[in-house]
Motif scaffolding. Structure first.
Motif, PDB file in Angstrom:
ATOM      1  N   LEU A 201      -3.383  -0.221   8.684  1.00  0.00           N
ATOM      2  CA  LEU A 201      -2.055  -1.421   8.054  1.00  0.00           C
ATOM      3  C   LEU A 201      -2.038  -2.545   7.639  1.00  0.00           C
TER       4      LEU A 201
ATOM      5  N   ASP B 276       0.406  -0.963   0.127  1.00  0.00           N
ATOM      6  CA  ASP B 276      -0.041  -0.261   0.413  1.00  0.00           C
ATOM      7  C   ASP B 276       0.349   1.682  -0.012  1.00  0.00           C
TER       8      ASP B 276
ATOM      9  N   CYS C 281       2.342   1.481  11.521  1.00  0.00           N
ATOM     10  CA  CYS C 281       0.892   0.964  10.648  1.00  0.00           C
ATOM     11  C   CYS C 281       0.298   0.474  10.789  1.00  0.00           C
TER      12      CYS C 281
ATOM     13  N   ARG D 203       0.425   3.747   1.234  1.00  0.00           N
ATOM     14  CA  ARG D 203       0.912   4.429   3.012  1.00  0.00           C
ATOM     15  C   ARG D 203       1.892   3.965   3.304  1.00  0.00           C
TER      16      ARG D 203
END
Length: 545
Positions: free
Chosen positions: A114, A75, A109, A77
């Protein structure tokens, strides 16, 4: 160019520098395809392809790594968190471990919901974002760490024997004992010299002094002069050690012992040029470093070896096992340098130092310097005032028959220049101020040492042994008793002064004041009342009559 990072451009520039060294006309700087492939972590075929592409246009852009577009499964991010954490937490002088930074990245994360990346992913991103030099520059406070990543081509070389020598010291990994009673003395220092052209060991010196001008002088005197007489005097006449002569240049590190004015003046006076290794060029001294390093490997099998470190020595008691004297160590080193080191084939050049010397230097082609001349030329010297009993050095008095003539003019001459050999201080050489010639002077007392040559360290060791701990303890107690007597005398004198002062004050005040306080009745004494009653105090009127 689009799609290429600064790291890719750094890789391309590094490739260009190495490929230029494949075709350089200087044989000292020229590299092989195999070495370049190893440096670039590529195959030899890949290096040839890069070389062919680079030689066509000579453009660094032709050496840029190929950028492969691929779909990342991480990802965006997560990528942002990795980049930020590496830049703020990893790339700093405190140099935290990567495992701690990975833990922080994973925690950040998880906090944002995430999927946390693996350690391998973070390592891969680190290699993509920064070069090794950028990482070291950001995390290392020592500039030497950055030099460790740089390629250092070339080394010191010489066109012929006696053009360049290298010299250096190393502490011997061996405990030496005294000749008379076998007492352990300590680890000596070995100084050795090597010829750069042939790789032959030229000479050495062993002493108990720290690296100094003296050890350098002893090594050069042994290396320059022929060694046949020196070997025969030690019962090693069967050894062939033909290397001798004056070098044109002496190469050494930047230690204070090599920079001293006395040593450089002596080298200059006999035609030896001095050269020092500058900062960042330690690799140019590899030949002498390898020589002294291998020397200690030979000593590692002898009784009394120290192992070079506490860890290697373990429970081995080096002082208890030590049996070799300084002279025996000289025998061992002479055999090693002449019979082993000079006859061992060099793995890089494929040449044997002994054979290289014999081929390049025909017998009798080099003028032989007198050993005494070389030794005396490099001997350390001091200035000493001449007294009626002689000159004082090393805690004893040296005398000579020439002093009878010089004593009468000692008020009109400068201090005498005295030179000495630390390995044999049974005599010193004194410069005659009128003729300029040297004459020997001999010690008046021997301090219990046997007749014959003796070294300075032997004299110091004998004096150290003579200082028995019990005698030192008794002497210390005696000095304390003397100090006690003096302190008592000082206190007694102070008491007499105080008593005399009190008596003087009492006499000035009169009979009542002279009466001691302890003779007066106390407040609880019954005689106190009687004493007060019998005393007639004057009335206020009588005070003025």
């Amino acid at each position: 160019m689009k799609g290429h990072t600064d790291r890719n451009w750094a890789i391309a520039k590094h490739r260009a520098r190495l490929l230029d060294l494949l075709n350089t006309p200087d044989p000292k700087q020229r590299l092989s395809v195999r070495l370049v492939a190893r440096e670039l972590n590529l195959g030899e075929r890949q290096v040839r392809n890069l070389r062919q592409a680079y030689e066509q246009r000579r453009l660094v852009s032709d050496l840029l790594p190929k950028v492969r577009e691929r779909n990342t499964r991480i990802d965006g991010r997560v990528e942002r968190i990795i980049d930020e954490r590496i830049a703020t937490d990893y790339m700093r002088l405190e140099a935290p471990k990567l495992s701690k930074v990975v833990t922080k990245i994973r925690a950040a994360c998880i906090r944002e919901g995430l999927r946390p990346p693996a350690r391998r992913t973070v390592e891969h991103r680190l290699r993509l974002r920064y070069t090794d030099e950028e990482v070291v520059r950001a995390r290392a406070s020592d500039p030497a760490e950055l030099r460790r990543l740089r390629y250092l081509p070339g080394t010191i070389s010489a066109p012929a024997p006696l053009h360049i020598w290298q010299i250096d010291h190393t502490p011997a990994d061996l405990i030496i004992v005294q000749n008379e009673d076998g007492r352990p003395i300590g680890r000596p220092t070995i100084t050795a010299a090597v010829d750069v052209s042939t790789g032959a060991a030229m000479g050495f010196a062993v002493s108990f002094q720290d690296p100094s001008v003296v050890s350098n002088a002893m090594c050069l005197a042994h290396a320059i002069a022929p060694k046949k007489a020196w070997l025969e005097a030690r019962g090693l006449g069967h050894i062939d050690w033909p290397m001798h002569g004056r070098p044109k240049m002496l190469h050494a590190d930047s230690g204070s012992d090599y920079q001293s004015k006395r040593f450089n003046d002596a080298c200059r006076s006999i035609g030896i040029e001095r050269s020092s290794r500058e900062a960042g060029t330690v690799h140019t001294g590899g030949m002498i470093e390898r020589l002294v390093g291998l020397t200690n490997e030979v000593l590692d099998d002898l009784p009394g070896r120290t192992g070079g470190s506490v860890k290697r020595r373990a429970r081995y008691d080096a002082e208890e096992k030590a049996v070799l004297t300084l002279k025996q160590l000289e025998y061992v080193l002479a055999i090693y340098f002449a019979e082993i080191r000079n006859t061992t084939r060099n793995s890089e050049t494929g040449r044997v130092p002994y054979d290289s010397w014999k081929e390049a230097v025909p017998e009798g082609s080099i003028q032989a310097d007198d050993a005494d001349f070389i030794r005396n030329h490099f001997l350390p010297q001091q200035e000493r005032m001449l007294s009626q009993s002689g000159i004082r050095m090393f805690g004893t008095t040296y005398q000579a028959k020439e002093f009878h003539r010089l004593v009468s003019m000692r008020d009109r001459i400068n201090p005498l220049i005295v030179r000495y050999d630390p390995r044999d201080i049974s005599f010193v050489l004194v410069r005659d101020p009128t003729s300029g010639e040297d004459f020997p002077a001999f010690p008046k007392r021997r301090f219990g040492l046997p007749d014959g040559p003796f070294a300075r360290w032997e004299l110091e060791a004998a004096r150290k042994i003579a200082r028995h701990p019990l005698h030192e303890f008794r002497q210390g107690v005696a000095f304390e008793e003397i100090d006690g007597i003096a302190n008592n005398a000082i206190e007694a004198k102070s008491e007499r002064k105080r008593a005399a002062k009190k008596a003087e004050i009492a006499e000035a005040r009169g009979p009542m004041s002279a009466r001691s306080a302890d003779t007066l009745p106390s407040a609880n004494d019954e005689t106190d009342v009687e004493w007060k009653e019998n005393v007639a105090f004057p009335t206020s009127f009588e005070r003025f009559v």
